[in-house]
Design a protein around this motif. Structure first.
Motif, PDB file in Angstrom:
ATOM      1  N   GLU A 371       0.815  -1.220   0.000  1.00  0.00           N
ATOM      2  CA  GLU A 371       0.000   0.000   0.000  1.00  0.00           C
ATOM      3  C   GLU A 371       0.848   1.270   0.000  1.00  0.00           C
ATOM      4  O   GLU A 371       0.341   2.351  -0.315  1.00  0.00           O
ATOM      5  CB  GLU A 371      -0.943   0.006   1.208  1.00  0.00           C
ATOM      6  CG  GLU A 371      -2.151  -0.900   1.036  1.00  0.00           C
ATOM      7  CD  GLU A 371      -3.125  -0.825   2.193  1.00  0.00           C
ATOM      8  OE1 GLU A 371      -4.292  -1.196   1.990  1.00  0.00           O
ATOM      9  OE2 GLU A 371      -2.706  -0.422   3.305  1.00  0.00           O
ATOM     10  N   LEU A 372       2.133   1.148   0.331  1.00  0.00           N
ATOM     11  CA  LEU A 372       3.019   2.319   0.309  1.00  0.00           C
ATOM     12  C   LEU A 372       3.411   2.717  -1.107  1.00  0.00           C
ATOM     13  O   LEU A 372       3.818   3.858  -1.341  1.00  0.00           O
ATOM     14  CB  LEU A 372       4.282   2.036   1.125  1.00  0.00           C
ATOM     15  CG  LEU A 372       4.102   1.720   2.615  1.00  0.00           C
ATOM     16  CD1 LEU A 372       5.441   1.327   3.220  1.00  0.00           C
ATOM     17  CD2 LEU A 372       3.517   2.920   3.334  1.00  0.00           C
ATOM     18  N   ARG A 379      -0.180  -2.896  -7.143  1.00  0.00           N
ATOM     19  CA  ARG A 379      -1.574  -3.324  -7.261  1.00  0.00           C
ATOM     20  C   ARG A 379      -1.674  -4.828  -7.512  1.00  0.00           C
ATOM     21  O   ARG A 379      -2.594  -5.484  -7.021  1.00  0.00           O
ATOM     22  CB  ARG A 379      -2.282  -2.532  -8.364  1.00  0.00           C
ATOM     23  CG  ARG A 379      -2.695  -1.125  -7.930  1.00  0.00           C
ATOM     24  CD  ARG A 379      -3.610  -0.477  -8.936  1.00  0.00           C
ATOM     25  NE  ARG A 379      -2.888  -0.084 -10.135  1.00  0.00           N
ATOM     26  CZ  ARG A 379      -2.241   1.067 -10.282  1.00  0.00           C
ATOM     27  NH1 ARG A 379      -2.214   1.935  -9.280  1.00  0.00           N
ATOM     28  NH2 ARG A 379      -1.619   1.372 -11.404  1.00  0.00           N
ATOM     29  N   ALA A 380      -0.733  -5.371  -8.252  1.00  0.00           N
ATOM     30  CA  ALA A 380      -0.732  -6.824  -8.483  1.00  0.00           C
ATOM     31  C   ALA A 380      -0.501  -7.579  -7.178  1.00  0.00           C
ATOM     32  O   ALA A 380      -1.139  -8.607  -6.910  1.00  0.00           O
ATOM     33  CB  ALA A 380       0.336  -7.189  -9.509  1.00  0.00           C
ATOM     34  N   VAL A 381       0.411  -7.072  -6.344  1.00  0.00           N
ATOM     35  CA  VAL A 381       0.659  -7.694  -5.037  1.00  0.00           C
ATOM     36  C   VAL A 381      -0.578  -7.571  -4.155  1.00  0.00           C
ATOM     37  O   VAL A 381      -0.987  -8.532  -3.487  1.00  0.00           O
ATOM     38  CB  VAL A 381       1.883  -7.058  -4.356  1.00  0.00           C
ATOM     39  CG1 VAL A 381       2.041  -7.591  -2.930  1.00  0.00           C
ATOM     40  CG2 VAL A 381       3.153  -7.319  -5.162  1.00  0.00           C
ATOM     41  N   LEU A 382      -1.183  -6.389  -4.173  1.00  0.00           N
ATOM     42  CA  LEU A 382      -2.381  -6.176  -3.367  1.00  0.00           C
ATOM     43  C   LEU A 382      -3.510  -7.100  -3.813  1.00  0.00           C
ATOM     44  O   LEU A 382      -4.227  -7.678  -2.982  1.00  0.00           O
ATOM     45  CB  LEU A 382      -2.828  -4.715  -3.458  1.00  0.00           C
ATOM     46  CG  LEU A 382      -1.937  -3.705  -2.723  1.00  0.00           C
ATOM     47  CD1 LEU A 382      -2.317  -2.287  -3.112  1.00  0.00           C
ATOM     48  CD2 LEU A 382      -2.072  -3.896  -1.214  1.00  0.00           C
ATOM     49  N   LYS A 403     -13.446  -8.693  -1.934  1.00  0.00           N
ATOM     50  CA  LYS A 403     -13.809  -8.681  -3.356  1.00  0.00           C
ATOM     51  C   LYS A 403     -13.770  -7.262  -3.917  1.00  0.00           C
ATOM     52  O   LYS A 403     -13.334  -7.039  -5.052  1.00  0.00           O
ATOM     53  CB  LYS A 403     -15.204  -9.282  -3.539  1.00  0.00           C
ATOM     54  CG  LYS A 403     -15.273 -10.772  -3.274  1.00  0.00           C
ATOM     55  CD  LYS A 403     -16.718 -11.278  -3.335  1.00  0.00           C
ATOM     56  CE  LYS A 403     -16.810 -12.748  -2.985  1.00  0.00           C
ATOM     57  NZ  LYS A 403     -18.224 -13.227  -2.944  1.00  0.00           N
ATOM     58  N   HIS A 404     -14.225  -6.321  -3.122  1.00  0.00           N
ATOM     59  CA  HIS A 404     -14.199  -4.915  -3.538  1.00  0.00           C
ATOM     60  C   HIS A 404     -12.758  -4.441  -3.757  1.00  0.00           C
ATOM     61  O   HIS A 404     -12.463  -3.738  -4.740  1.00  0.00           O
ATOM     62  CB  HIS A 404     -14.877  -4.077  -2.463  1.00  0.00           C
ATOM     63  CG  HIS A 404     -14.819  -2.596  -2.685  1.00  0.00           C
ATOM     64  ND1 HIS A 404     -15.426  -1.968  -3.758  1.00  0.00           N
ATOM     65  CD2 HIS A 404     -14.214  -1.609  -1.965  1.00  0.00           C
ATOM     66  CE1 HIS A 404     -15.216  -0.671  -3.684  1.00  0.00           C
ATOM     67  NE2 HIS A 404     -14.473  -0.430  -2.618  1.00  0.00           N
ATOM     68  N   GLN A 405     -11.863  -4.850  -2.885  1.00  0.00           N
ATOM     69  CA  GLN A 405     -10.460  -4.448  -3.010  1.00  0.00           C
ATOM     70  C   GLN A 405      -9.786  -5.144  -4.196  1.00  0.00           C
ATOM     71  O   GLN A 405      -8.948  -4.551  -4.876  1.00  0.00           O
ATOM     72  CB  GLN A 405      -9.712  -4.762  -1.716  1.00  0.00           C
ATOM     73  CG  GLN A 405     -10.106  -3.859  -0.548  1.00  0.00           C
ATOM     74  CD  GLN A 405      -9.818  -2.399  -0.844  1.00  0.00           C
ATOM     75  OE1 GLN A 405      -8.672  -2.007  -1.085  1.00  0.00           O
ATOM     76  NE2 GLN A 405     -10.869  -1.585  -0.847  1.00  0.00           N
ATOM     77  N   ILE A 406     -10.141  -6.391  -4.444  1.00  0.00           N
ATOM     78  CA  ILE A 406      -9.598  -7.085  -5.610  1.00  0.00           C
ATOM     79  C   ILE A 406     -10.002  -6.369  -6.890  1.00  0.00           C
ATOM     80  O   ILE A 406      -9.188  -6.144  -7.786  1.00  0.00           O
ATOM     81  CB  ILE A 406     -10.085  -8.553  -5.612  1.00  0.00           C
ATOM     82  CG1 ILE A 406      -9.416  -9.326  -4.465  1.00  0.00           C
ATOM     83  CG2 ILE A 406      -9.761  -9.237  -6.950  1.00  0.00           C
ATOM     84  CD1 ILE A 406     -10.078 -10.667  -4.182  1.00  0.00           C
ATOM     85  N   ALA A 407     -11.282  -5.991  -6.965  1.00  0.00           N
ATOM     86  CA  ALA A 407     -11.762  -5.261  -8.142  1.00  0.00           C
ATOM     87  C   ALA A 407     -11.074  -3.907  -8.262  1.00  0.00           C
ATOM     88  O   ALA A 407     -10.728  -3.471  -9.381  1.00  0.00           O
ATOM     89  CB  ALA A 407     -13.278  -5.076  -8.048  1.00  0.00           C
TER      90      ALA A 407
END
Length: 410
Positions: A371-372, A379-382, A403-407
């Motif tokens: 997130e830093l 974003r791929a790691v997240l 699911k919201h964060q993946i999207a």
């Protein structure tokens, strides 16, 4: 010994807006029209009593379903709590002379709903937007109109503090305050002659799961010991049928006693262990990791979670300052120095370490670091870290957020 009821009941992801073509009779003179929170009809020799009204756009469906059963006047509408999915369909269900009944704290929740409507709608959207969209479209098709009623602002004609007795057409109805439910204006409807309790969402939307002492969408804290007292109040009625806010009723006095005792003991245990840990000087993260309920108090964690309740109990007693860091006292979050950390450590080094955490089964550690870094590799790691967490999640709110964060990181 009864198997915990939550193991055989649907989860919150199966809750849908009102869609049934007809009401279902659950017991003589007791009918259900399911929805985001179920609406119930009690028939009597002198008119109807309706318990809860759904959202505004659900009101016409509930009204049509109940009118198909009995078209006598609606004498009373009883609101078991002030959340919007219980009160919103009021105008679509009531008659001109209907008496609307609620517990005396109802104005607090009406005012909260009004002042925070935009905030709460936006904070809930990640979990419900798709369900609402398809449900509203289905109701529009059924009614043959794209224009649906707005959310009602409840106006209550009769309220009470602790207990209220009604008699309608020879049917005895008692209303009992249970302020340890989802709201401090929560009540249960007790039919003493039939030993039936309509509890709404007093125990949360999915019965048998640990109560959510604060929701991640945002709501007021719920007090654990008040929740214990409310569970005991319903248990002491010794109901033979418990009609919940969602899904089928639970039957059998012995089974209900076992379920409510297990739930009561679980909440008490979480509370007592949290307080003991606070007094022992343990920090909140340690207690969230350490506290779990013993097997004999097994309850589901599909809506609330034990770790979240530990945090809610801690903060309900102690507030937002955890004595962890001076920075808690000031409006400067860690994000204010995130760019400094990236510059000093290097984005590549941070992401390499995040990937290492992920490979070692520490997805939350990976999220902290990724997130830093504001780029596509982060974003791929997240995305991968959230997918890892989702694979192990059985909680409605947690899964919806992941699911919201993946999207968001796709």
């Amino acid at each position: 010994m009864f198997e915990p009821v939550y193991l055989s009941r649907p989860g919150a992801d199966e809750i849908r807006p009102a869609a049934a073509e007809r009401a279902e009779e659950l017991a003589p003179g007791l009918w259900c029209s399911p929805g985001l929170s179920n609406a119930y009809l009690l028939t009597t020799g002198d008119g109807r009593v309706i318990v809860n009204t759904g959202m505004g756009f659900e009101g016409p469906v509930h009204r049509a379903n109940f009118d198909a059963v009995d078209k006598s006047p609606v004498r009373y509408i009883i609101l078991t709590q002030g959340h919007v999915d219980h009160v919103g369909g009021l105008d679509g269900v009531r008659d001109p002379d209907t008496c609307v009944v609620a517990q005396a704290n109802w104005t607090l929740w009406r005012d909260d709903n009004e002042r925070l409507i935009r905030y709460r709608a936006s904070r809930s959207a990640f979990a419900f937007k798709d369900t609402l969209k398809t449900g509203i479209e289905a109701i529009q098709r059924r009614l043959g109109s794209t224009r649906l009623p707005a959310q009602s602002v409840p106006a209550v004609d009769l309220d009470f503090e602790d207990t209220l007795a009604l008699e309608v057409g020879g049917r005895r109805i008692e209303l009992l305050a249970v302020p340890g439910g989802e709201t401090t204006d929560s009540l249960v409807v007790w039919l003493p002659d039939e030993r039936i309790c309509l509890c709404g969402n007093t125990f949360g939307p999915i019965f048998g799961h640990v109560p959510n002492l604060v929701t991640i969408r945002g709501d007021r804290y719920r007090d654990a010991l008040t929740a214990v007292s409310s569970i005991e109040r319903v248990r002491d009625l010794q109901p033979e049928l418990l009609v919940t806010g969602h899904f089928a009723p639970i039957t059998g006095a012995e089974r209900l006693n076992a379920e409510l005792t297990r739930l009561r003991n679980a909440v008490q245990y979480i509370h007592d262990q949290t307080v003991a840990g606070m007094n022992a000087g343990k920090d909140i993260a340690t207690l969230m990791r350490e506290i779990s309920v013993p097997p004999e108090y097994d309850v589901g964690q599909g809506y609330g979670k034990v770790a979240w309740d530990v945090r809610a109990i801690w903060e309900n007693y102690s507030g937002w300052f955890h004595h962890r860091s001076t920075t808690e006292l000031y409006p400067v979050g860690f994000d204010a120095v995130a760019a400094d950390v990236v510059e000093l450590a290097g984005a590549d080094a941070l992401l390499d370490r995040a990937r290492a955490h992920l490979a070692a089964g520490r997805p939350v550690h990976a999220i902290h670091l990724a997130e830093l870094v504001p780029d596509d590799q982060a974003r791929a790691v997240l995305r991968q870290a959230h997918q890892t967490l989702l694979a192990d999640s059985t909680n409605f709110w947690e899964s919806a957020w992941l699911k919201h964060q993946i999207a968001s990181n796709s």
